[in-house]
Structure formats: structure tokens, C-alpha cells
Design an enzyme around this catalytic site. Structure first.
Site, PDB file in Angstrom:
ATOM      1  N   GLY A 110       0.865  -1.179   0.000  1.00 24.17           N
ATOM      2  CA  GLY A 110       0.000   0.000   0.000  1.00 24.17           C
ATOM      3  C   GLY A 110       0.905   1.232   0.000  1.00 24.17           C
ATOM      4  N   ASP A 128      -1.518   4.910  -6.422  1.00 28.41           N
ATOM      5  CA  ASP A 128      -0.085   4.747  -6.172  1.00 28.41           C
ATOM      6  C   ASP A 128       0.727   5.914  -6.711  1.00 28.41           C
ATOM      7  OD1 ASP A 128      -1.286   1.831  -6.307  1.00 28.41           O
ATOM      8  OD2 ASP A 128       0.468   1.833  -4.993  1.00 28.41           O
ATOM      9  N   LYS A 165      -3.696  -0.175  -8.570  1.00 28.80           N
ATOM     10  CA  LYS A 165      -3.619  -1.620  -8.784  1.00 28.80           C
ATOM     11  C   LYS A 165      -4.278  -2.028 -10.103  1.00 28.80           C
ATOM     12  CE  LYS A 165      -1.913  -3.938  -6.770  1.00 28.80           C
ATOM     13  NZ  LYS A 165      -0.511  -4.279  -7.107  1.00 28.80           N
TER      14      LYS A 165
HETATM   15  O1  MRU Z   1       0.768  -3.772  -4.723  1.00 32.53           O
HETATM   16  P1  MRU Z   1       0.104  -3.103  -3.562  1.00 32.53           P
HETATM   17  O2  MRU Z   1      -0.737  -4.026  -2.741  1.00 32.53           O
HETATM   18  O3  MRU Z   1       1.100  -2.313  -2.723  1.00 32.53           O
HETATM   19  O4  MRU Z   1      -0.859  -2.056  -4.246  1.00 32.53           O
HETATM   20  C1  MRU Z   1      -1.686  -1.269  -3.453  1.00 32.53           C
HETATM   21  C2  MRU Z   1      -2.600  -0.409  -4.217  1.00 32.53           C
HETATM   22  O5  MRU Z   1      -2.596  -0.387  -5.429  1.00 32.53           O
HETATM   23  C3  MRU Z   1      -3.447   0.513  -3.427  1.00 32.53           C
HETATM   24  O6  MRU Z   1      -4.680   0.707  -4.048  1.00 32.53           O
HETATM   25  C4  MRU Z   1      -2.729   1.871  -3.331  1.00 32.53           C
HETATM   26  O7  MRU Z   1      -1.413   1.680  -2.886  1.00 32.53           O
HETATM   27  C5  MRU Z   1      -3.425   2.788  -2.417  1.00 32.53           C
HETATM   28  S1  MRU Z   1      -3.157   2.324  -0.726  1.00 32.53           S
HETATM   29  C6  MRU Z   1      -3.859   3.464   0.307  1.00 32.53           C
END
Ligand code: MRU
Length: 365
Positions: free
Chosen positions: A60, A248, A259
């Protein structure tokens, strides 16, 4: 122009801290074992912190940033406070995951705070700065929740007090140092007595939707797990009042990386006339990135597609291979939703149309 700027009140306490200092180390909640088991891991070396970020024991965007900041503090506490240790820590941690800009934002902030200091002052200053990053993240989550609550309150007023939110991946408390980004408005609405329900998309291949379902279950928020491929139907049938996801990296023009699978939801939401919101703090904004085409997309190990993880009959976590090891696979972990498909971005400063982010954050442009 911001749509709203006055936050309402909300409060949230993480049931288990995602990240905390423990002496010259940190204790993290190991997310690779969730939703099956809650286990805390102690990370004592910067190399362990880098491995935990790369291996998604912490994940995240905001949590990755805060964890990396503590990783720098651990490096200075254990390896020395000279320029070479600082440089090595920044480059090791900076190479862990490419898409979430919060990582690079946090490391740049640590660099800016520590480099001008003499080596003697760096050690304590590093812990202080890492703590400040984590505390500020919790505060921004709270404000995002308050601004998003205003949107959900408006929807509830039009729908006899009921709101159905679709989300993707996990952008709740597990992904931050506070209440989360996309889920912060949901928690605030639930606390306010609004009948909010969440449609939780599985989010193959890493199944972060299972983390979201686990979080919501603990908080008593009604939710339904759906296969990623069911989202189009549910949106087309208008069984959803709003889609809210995290982010992200958000480029200067509002194009947003999140994601993989987020883009399909945004397209389906637009076709169905359902509003599509992104919730994100200032640390996710990248005004150096003109548009989404410049956002680096992480390609992850393709075994994430071939191997699934679950519990066996005896309650042990096991891995099962569902495709032969030589099956050709591609595993891009993120996609980019064009600004034009985003109804608005919910930030800690207010709810704003994607093209107007710069007016809300003039000091970052
Ligand atoms: O690969 P991850 O699990 O780190 O990806 C997380 C996401 O894409 C979340 O939607 C994003 O980081 C927002 S977290 C508040």
C-alpha cells in the site's frame, strides 16, 4: 476548483498497528499471511526492510513510504551515520518498488532532513522524521475520510440512507498508518450510522481484496466479495452508487496509477454513469510526471499468476500451483486510469476534479 473544503469529524484507531518502532528496529504486521494469520515481524536491518517492501509484507503506497523512512532510520542506527550509509540506504530502499511514488517522496524527505545535518545529529533526527511521516499519514487519512464522508452523506440522502461503494485492491488501514484512503470515508460513514456496504473486488493475482474483506469484517462494515470479472455487470446494472479506489501515483494532469484492474472499473463506471473517485494524500501526487504515460509500471514475478495461496483442511497456509511453471505469463501490477474517467480526487485538502489538483497543492507544483 475544489468541490468542497470543510472536513467533517471522524476518528479511527488501527486495530493492529501496521508499523511501529521497536528499539532500533520496527515491528510490522506481515501482510503476506493475511487474511489467514496476524503475525508481527521485527525488522532489524535495512536489508530486511527492503525485502519486506519488495516481498509485500508491507504494502500500500502510504505504508510503503513510511516503512522506507523507518528503514533509513534503522540503517543509520545500525550501520553508522556517514554519507555512504545514507546513500546506500536510500538507493536500496528506492529500488524496491517503482510505481508508488510515496516511496520516493518519503526517501526524498528523509534525505532532505538528514543530509544537511552533521553525522552526530543524524541518528535521532532520522527516527524523528520517520515518526513525523507516519503521524502525518494517519492525520491525512483522517481528513480524507472526513471529505469523503461528505460525498457518501450526499449519496445516502438521495438513497434512503443506503450507500453501495465498490472498491478495488486494499486501500484501507492495512495500506497506511491510519484509517486508509479509499476506505477512510467508508469507516467514517459507518461510524456516522450511514448504511454503507462495500463491494470488494478480489484483485487477482495478489488478492488484496481479501485483505479489504478482512478489514471490513473486523470493523463490522457490511461487504460482499466479488470476482474481479463481476464488476462490469454490477456497474452496468447500477448495483453500485460510487466506485472509490486508492492510488499509487497521480500525475500532474490527474492520470492515476493504481492496482491493475482499476482502469476496467473506471471504464465500466463511466459507461454506466456511476461516479468514480480516487482517494489519495499529497504524498501520492507527482507533479514532475506530466501525465500517466510517464508513470513506471511494476512488472512482478509471474509465479504470482501461476501459484495460489490458501488454507488446507488442517488450517495450514499452503501454496498450490494452478498453471505449469513454463506457461507464458505477464504480470503488470498497476494500470493507469486517464483523468477524464475520474469524477474527482478525494484528498486531505478537499475533493477536487483531477485537472485542478495543482490549485489545491500549489507548493508541490
Ligand atoms: O501492490 P500493492 O498491494 O502495494 O498495491 C496497493 C494499491 O494499489 C493501493 O490501491 C494503493 O497503494 C493505495 S493504498 C492506500
Amino acid at each position: 476548483m475544489p468541490f468542497s473544503s470543510e472536513p467533517a469529524q471522524s476518528a479511527f484507531r488501527q486495530p493492529i498497528p501496521t508499523l511501529r518502532r521497536d528499539g532500533d528496529a520496527i515491528a510490522i504486521l506481515d501482510q503476506t499471511l493475511l487474511p489467514f494469520r496476524s503475525e508481527i515481524r521485527r525488522l532489524t536491518r535495512v536489508t530486511e526492510v527492503a525485502a519486506a517492501i519488495r516481498g509485500m509484507q508491507v504494502r500500500g503506497a502510504p505504508l510503503i513510504g513510511a516503512t522506507a523512512a523507518f528503514g533509513v532510520a534503522i540503517a543509520l542506527a545500525t550501520d553508522g551515520t556517514g554519507e555512504a550509509v545514507l546513500d546506500d540506504a536510500l538507493s536500496l530502499l528506492g529500488a524496491t518498488r517503482p510505481t508508488a511514488v510515496n516511496l520516493h517522496w518519503a526517501l526524498a524527505r528523509m534525505d532532505g532532513a538528514l543530509r544537511p545535518l552533521g553525522p552526530g545529529a543524524r541518528r535521532d533526527a532520522a527516527w524523528r522524521e520517520a515518526h513525523a511521516i507516519a503521524a502525518e499519514d494517519a492525520a491525512t487519512c483522517k481528513e480524507i475520510g472526513a471529505h469523503g464522508l461528505n460525498l457518501l452523506t450526499d449519496i445516502a440522502a438521495r438513497r434512503n440512507g443506503r450507500v453501495r461503494v465498490m472498491t478495488h485492491c486494499n486501500a484501507g488501514w492495512l495500506a497506511t498508518c491510519g484509517a486508509g484512503t479509499a476506505l477512510a470515508p467508508v469507516y467514517a460513514a459507518h461510524q456516522r450510522g450511514i448504511a454503507v456496504e462495500v463491494l470488494v473486488s478480489e484483485t487477482r493475482p495478489r488478492n488484496q481484496g481479501l485483505l479489504t474483506a478482512w478489514e471490513l469484517r473486523q470493523a463490522g462494515v457490511p461487504h460482499t466479495l466479488i470476482a474481479d470479472n463481476a464488476a462490469g455487470l454490477l456497474l452496468a446494472r447500477r448495483d453500485v452508487d460510487a466506485v472509490i479506489t486508492g492510488a499509487d501515483r497521480i500525475a500532474a494532469n490527474g492520470d492515476t496509477a493504481n492496482k491493475v484492474g482499476t482502469l476496467l472499473k473506471a471504464l465500466a463506471a463511466r459507461a454506466a454513469g456511476v461516479p468514480f473517485y480516487i482517494a489519495a494524500p499529497h504524498s501520492t501526487l507527482d507533479f514532475d510526471c506530466a501525465d500517466g504515460s510517464h508513470i513506471p509500471i511494476e512488472d512482478r514475478d509471474t509465479d504470482e499468476l501461476r501459484v495460489v495461496r490458501g488454507l488446507d483442511r488442517d488450517g495450514r497456509i499452503v501454496e498450490l500451483r494452478q498453471a505449469p511453471g513454463d506457461t507464458a505469463t505477464a504480470n503488470p501490477a498497476f494500470d493507469v486510469t486517464p483523468a477524464g474517467l475520474i469524477t474527482a480526487i478525494i484528498t486531505e485538502r478537499g475533493v477536487v476534479s483531477p485537472g485542478a489538483l495543482g490549485s489545491l497543492y500549489p507548493e508541490q507544483t
